[in-house]
Design an enzyme around this catalytic site. Structure first.
Site, PDB file in Angstrom:
ATOM      1  N   CYS A 113       4.685  -1.742  -1.494  1.00 43.87           N
ATOM      2  CA  CYS A 113       4.202  -1.700  -0.122  1.00 43.87           C
ATOM      3  C   CYS A 113       4.806  -3.716   0.376  1.00 43.87           C
ATOM      4  O   CYS A 113       4.921  -4.330   1.859  1.00 43.87           O
ATOM      5  CB  CYS A 113       2.788  -2.534   0.172  1.00 43.87           C
ATOM      6  N   HIS A 239       0.315  -7.086   4.590  1.00 46.13           N
ATOM      7  CA  HIS A 239       0.306  -5.800   4.264  1.00 46.13           C
ATOM      8  C   HIS A 239      -1.107  -4.499   4.618  1.00 46.13           C
ATOM      9  O   HIS A 239      -2.138  -5.405   4.495  1.00 46.13           O
ATOM     10  CB  HIS A 239       0.773  -5.292   2.976  1.00 46.13           C
ATOM     11  N   ASN A 269      -2.503   3.304   5.589  1.00 44.16           N
ATOM     12  CA  ASN A 269      -1.345   2.230   4.593  1.00 44.16           C
ATOM     13  C   ASN A 269      -0.333   3.190   4.821  1.00 44.16           C
ATOM     14  O   ASN A 269       0.249   4.250   3.981  1.00 44.16           O
ATOM     15  CB  ASN A 269      -2.139   2.422   3.425  1.00 44.16           C
TER      16      ASN A 269
END
Ligand code: ACO
Length: 312
Positions: A113, A239, A269
């Site tokens: 990520c 994030h 996500n």
């Protein structure tokens, strides 16, 4: 190093929208559990689309919005942990499909990520050719291929999507950023087809502790390097793994809710795509205007982490 300036953004999502209620038809879960533990209400899953096609759409939107000629692109880097092929890279596929110059570097970065933050920094350091002053930096993911759709603790968390940014160096401002790695492959990872399960595994609570600690520290370090306090910053874009992680970090800075931009509720996500998707949404909402200061900050498997100040 010069500051990195974002010129234009773009985003792309698969067509298939999957709500929490839809997930509850696949595994034993509920909208209530997913919403309260993660903040996620829905996500998008690819259905016949490939990851590079999402990246292509996001990149095309950014090029068009920035009115950038392809000949002016000096590098293309894709942050992804879910490329369509082991080789060629997503960036090489895009170089061909977008018709970008052939005398430029094109490669992927896998920092999970944190991939988009890593890619931004690397791209900024590569830009030296005055004839090609811009880099195309993308975060693009197809997590639905790595999430076990029979494992309720994993499959509800992730989504597919892509975000793109056209960047250039700004010699009038300095770069302020941090990045790093804290080796730990036990808590979070994906071993791949050759060595075991192809799916993501995660010890959620260990990841939660790492994420909150490292994102807080990384953002604090960027503020310290730039000589700012959180009051000087207009927005923080974390994030988007989990709303509770974002809120925890926000509370460490005693910052108001509206300062921490969130898209987790709409997209889940999306790993390396979450920060560029967030930037594209902020752009659409007219938030990326001259004078604004934004801190981006991320973390993920590795563990990797990074943060950067973006000035508009
Ligand atoms: N629906 C219903 N129940 C569920 C689900 C689900 N989708 N998933 C797990 N449960 C159950 C478990 O089986 C368990 O039941 P039990 O008590 O009967 O055994 C119970 O819920 C609690 O499970 P935990 O895993 O302890 O749940 P937790 O409160 O830790 O929440 C979560 C899990 C949301 C993943 C949390 O650990 C977290 O926020 N972790 C941070 C990491 C993260 O968000 N990672 C995202 C991906 S990684 C990244 O981007 C870096």
């Amino acid at each position: 190093m010069d500051a990195i300036q974002i010129i234009a953004t773009g985003k792309a999502l698969p067509k298939k929208l999957v709500t929490n209620d839809d997930m509850s038809k696949i595994v034993d879960t509920s909208d209530e559990w997913i919403s309260t533990r993660t903040g996620i209400k829905q996500r998008y899953f690819c259905d016949g689309e490939q990851n590079w096609e999402l990246a292509f759409r996001a990149a095309t939107e950014a090029l068009n919005k920035g009115n950038i000629e392809k000949e002016q692109i000096g590098a293309v880097i894709v942050g992804t942990g879910t490329p369509d092929y082991i080789m060629p890279s997503m960036a090489c596929i895009l170089q061909e499909e977008l018709g970008l110059p052939s005398d430029i570097p094109a490669f992927d970065i896998n920092a999970a990520c944190s991939g988009f933050i890593y890619a931004l920094r690397v791209a900024g350091s590569l830009l030296q050719d005055e004839a090609r002053p811009y880099a195309l930096v993308i975060g693009s993911e197809q997590l639905s291929t790595r999430a076990d759709m029979t494992d309720r603790s994993i499959c509800v968390l992730f989504g597919d999507g892509a975000g793109a940014a056209i960047i250039k160096r700004n010699p009038e401002k300095k770069f302020y950023g941090v990045w790093g790695t804290e080796g730990n492959r036990a808590a979070l990872g994906c071993r791949g087809h050759l060595t075991g399960s192809p799916y993501i595994y995660m010890d959620g609570q260990t990841v939660f502790r790492f994420a909150t600690q490292y994102m807080t520290n990384a953002a604090k370090k960027v503020l310290e390097l730039a000589g700012f306090t959180m009051d000087d910053i207009d927005y923080v874009l974390c994030h988007q793994a989990n709303e509770r992680i974002i809120d925890y970090v926000r509370k460490q800075f005693k910052a108001p809710e509206e300062k921490f931009f969130k898209i987790i509720q709409k997209y889940g996500n999306t790993s390396a795509a979450s920060i560029p998707l967030g930037l594209a949404e902020m752009d659409e909402q007219g938030l990326l205007i001259p004078g604004k200061k934004i801190i981006i900050v991320g973390f993920d498997a590795g563990f990797t982490w990074g943060s950067m100040l973006l000035e508009f």
